[in-house]
Design a protein around this motif. Structure first.
Motif, PDB file in Angstrom:
ATOM      1  N   ALA A 275       0.887  -1.179   0.000  1.00 11.62           N
ATOM      2  CA  ALA A 275       0.000   0.000   0.000  1.00 11.62           C
ATOM      3  C   ALA A 275       0.913   1.214   0.000  1.00 11.62           C
ATOM      4  N   GLY A 276       1.218   1.776   1.164  1.00 10.53           N
ATOM      5  CA  GLY A 276       2.135   2.928   1.218  1.00 10.53           C
ATOM      6  C   GLY A 276       3.582   2.516   1.033  1.00 10.53           C
ATOM      7  N   GLY A 277       3.901   1.313   1.477  1.00  6.66           N
ATOM      8  CA  GLY A 277       5.267   0.814   1.309  1.00  6.66           C
ATOM      9  C   GLY A 277       6.248   1.284   2.366  1.00  6.66           C
ATOM     10  N   THR A 278       5.792   2.104   3.299  1.00  2.70           N
ATOM     11  CA  THR A 278       6.749   2.695   4.245  1.00  2.70           C
ATOM     12  C   THR A 278       7.261   1.683   5.268  1.00  2.70           C
TER      13      THR A 278
ATOM     14  N   ASN B 229      -1.922  11.279   5.640  1.00  7.13           N
ATOM     15  CA  ASN B 229      -2.161  12.716   5.467  1.00  7.13           C
ATOM     16  C   ASN B 229      -3.560  13.008   4.930  1.00  7.13           C
ATOM     17  N   GLN B 230      -4.111  12.131   4.106  1.00  5.96           N
ATOM     18  CA  GLN B 230      -5.502  12.335   3.686  1.00  5.96           C
ATOM     19  C   GLN B 230      -6.408  12.342   4.920  1.00  5.96           C
TER      20      GLN B 230
ATOM     21  N   SER C  85       7.052  11.039   9.715  1.00  2.00           N
ATOM     22  CA  SER C  85       7.324  12.401   9.257  1.00  2.00           C
ATOM     23  C   SER C  85       6.280  12.781   8.209  1.00  2.00           C
ATOM     24  N   TYR C  86       6.257  14.050   7.854  1.00  2.69           N
ATOM     25  CA  TYR C  86       5.282  14.502   6.854  1.00  2.69           C
ATOM     26  C   TYR C  86       5.420  13.701   5.559  1.00  2.69           C
ATOM     27  N   GLN C  87       6.659  13.460   5.132  1.00  3.92           N
ATOM     28  CA  GLN C  87       6.879  12.702   3.902  1.00  3.92           C
ATOM     29  C   GLN C  87       6.307  11.285   4.023  1.00  3.92           C
ATOM     30  N   VAL C  88       6.575  10.656   5.148  1.00  3.95           N
ATOM     31  CA  VAL C  88       6.080   9.292   5.365  1.00  3.95           C
ATOM     32  C   VAL C  88       4.556   9.284   5.394  1.00  3.95           C
ATOM     33  N   ARG C  89       3.964  10.305   6.023  1.00  4.07           N
ATOM     34  CA  ARG C  89       2.498  10.355   6.112  1.00  4.07           C
ATOM     35  C   ARG C  89       1.848  10.543   4.743  1.00  4.07           C
ATOM     36  N   ASN C  90       2.608  11.038   3.782  1.00  2.42           N
ATOM     37  CA  ASN C  90       2.073  11.160   2.426  1.00  2.42           C
ATOM     38  C   ASN C  90       1.976   9.823   1.710  1.00  2.42           C
ATOM     39  N   ARG C  91       2.662   8.817   2.227  1.00  2.78           N
ATOM     40  CA  ARG C  91       2.620   7.492   1.604  1.00  2.78           C
ATOM     41  C   ARG C  91       1.926   6.477   2.507  1.00  2.78           C
TER      42      ARG C  91
END
Ligand code: FES
Ligand code: FES
Lengths: 285, 179
Positions: free
Chosen positions: A30-33, A78-79, A102-108
């Motif tokens: 999904a996000g892959g993080t 983030n959504q 982090s913000y970047q991680v929350r975007n994925r």
């Protein structure tokens, strides 16, 4: 090289469950993080990657009165964080989303991915637990809904079998006056995993719900403790009592690199008190 | 493989030898079409395939932010994304910030405020900052800190970076007002 895998991105749920049935050693992306870190560190190996972001049902993010929210498995943190109505109605869930990575991680990263990884400190777990969230699980046999409190089975373990995939999470609607809060303690302010996390919710009938993260092998809802508060007003005295009692429900790891059990016992009480006082506070406002 | 083996942890791209898959995307305004390794990250794709070395490689696990770029308008860590996932995406990297050889206001402010020393974190910082200013042209210092919480800097102590972003925000707003 992350591993030797091929990549498949189905456009329908049917294709996805069929693929899972026919291809053992598939990992869902999904996000892959979490997944990409696992692949990089060779903690995860797989032959196939199934990217679920192209499946329409999994991108659903809807609210309907009386039924509440459905948050699909491809919806990012983030959504969720940006959804105003959700923040109004389910503050603890939005606060959990704000706290994750982090913000970047929350975007994925996705909410469903966060609970499927099933880390004991998963930031989305405790907030979803106090809202009686249900996990919708698809397989070639169809879709079933399972209570989130029955979903976690151990550190990074869930009831999911390799042929199943989570479509999304549903959260029942809340009445006006329902309040909640999510608090966590981490080593640093900023992007860090938490040592202790607590979600607290009180509904208009004064029913208290409590869930904890990072203090046991799984995120957990404290049904027993909640029962003891049934019918009682949330007074400062009850808050003090709860903050002491709550420590008897936890079981922090001795070998954690982040903090000692003693510290977690202490902080659980502190966070419980802080959160409960916040809930009382909002009552007056 | 020993966990502390420097070689094993050194970030050298190794081809998985899996059958190539097509990838079409837009990088810094240019259409790109390549047949790629399905097991390669977006970061590897930029550095190894496209030879765009602006995007840096630090931890490879989403912790340091050095690999931050903007994908479809949102800052993301490209080490945690498979290149194939960027199918059809619009990517902006640090190379896309300057126009016709002229640095952007944001880059100029990083230089003016001493927002960099070794410069390794800078591309990632710039991309996190760019995305912040795009969604919020007038951020507070706290909002700046939150936006770069996923970007580590070992040199500056962050203060000069935060100042650079705040003064770039101001200059960009002025530039917008003055048309
Ligand atoms: S290299 Fe991607 S976050 Fe560090
Ligand atoms: S300038 Fe060296 S890491 Fe930031």
């Amino acid at each position: 090289m992350l591993s030797k895998f091929d990549y498949y991105k189905p456009a329908s749920l049917e294709d996805a469950t069929k693929y899972l049935n026919e291809n053992p050693e598939t990992k869902i992306l999904a996000g892959g993080t979490d997944l990409l870190i696992g692949l990089k560190n060779k903690k995860v190996r797989c032959k196939h990657i199934l990217d679920i972001k192209g499946i329409p049902e999994l991108n659903k993010f809807t609210y309907s009165e009386g039924r509440g929210y459905f948050i699909g498995a491809a919806v990012t943190i983030n959504q969720i964080s940006e959804e105003k109505l959700l923040r109004e109605k389910y503050p603890a869930i939005s606060q959990g989303a704000d706290a994750l990575g982090s913000y970047q991680v929350r975007n994925r990263a996705t909410m469903v991915g966060n609970i499927c990884t099933a880390s004991p400190g998963a930031d989305m777990a405790a907030p979803l637990l106090v809202y009686d969230a249900k996990v919708h699980i698809a397989s070639s046999q169809g879709i079933k809904a399972v209570d989130l409190c029955d979903f976690f089975t151990g550190v990074k373990k869930t009831i999911l079998n390799p042929k199943e995939l989570v479509v999304g999470v549903s959260i029942p609607d809340v009445e006006k006056g329902d309040r909640s809060v999510y608090l966590r303690k981490s080593r640093i302010k900023g992007a860090d995993l938490c040592n202790v996390a607590i979600a607290l919710r009180i509904n208009p009938e004064n029913k208290l719900s409590i869930a904890l993260g990072a203090v046991s092998t799984i995120p957990m809802r404290l049904f027993e403790l909640e029962k003891e508060t049934a019918g009682k007003d949330l007074t400062p005295e009850l808050v003090d009592w709860l903050a002491t009692q709550i420590k008897t429900y936890i079981n922090p790891r001795r070998d954690s690199i982040r903090s000692s059990p003693e510290y977690r016992y202490l902080i659980t009480g502190v966070l419980a008190k802080r959160g409960l006082l916040k809930l009382i506070d909002k009552e007056g406002a | 493989m020993c966990e502390h083996d420097a070689k094993a942890n050194c970030f050298e791209y190794i081809d998985s030898q899996m059958p190539r898959v097509p990838l079409d995307l837009v990088v810094n305004g240019e259409r790109v079409h390549e047949m790629i390794d399905p097991a390669m990250t977006l970061l590897d794709f930029l550095r190894v395939t496209l030879k765009l070395f602006g995007t840096k490689e630090g931890c490879r696990e989403g912790e340091c932010g050095a690999c931050t770029l903007i994908m479809n308008g949102r800052p993301v860590t490209s080490c945690l994304i498979l290149a194939v996932e960027a199918q059809g995406a619009e990517i902006l990297t640090v190379e896309g910030l300057s126009k016709d050889g002229e640095l952007s206001i944001l880059q100029e402010e990083f230089i003016r405020e001493d927002g960099l020393q070794c410069g390794f974190c800078t591309p990632g910082m710039l991309m996190s900052a760019r995305a912040l200013l795009d969604r919020n042209p007038n951020p507070t210092a706290d909002e700046v800190k939150e936006a770069i919480a996923g970007n580590l800097c070992r040199c500056t102590g962050y203060k000069s970076i935060i100042d650079a972003i705040l003064s770039a925000a101001k200059r960009e707003r002025e530039a917008l007002r003055n048309g």
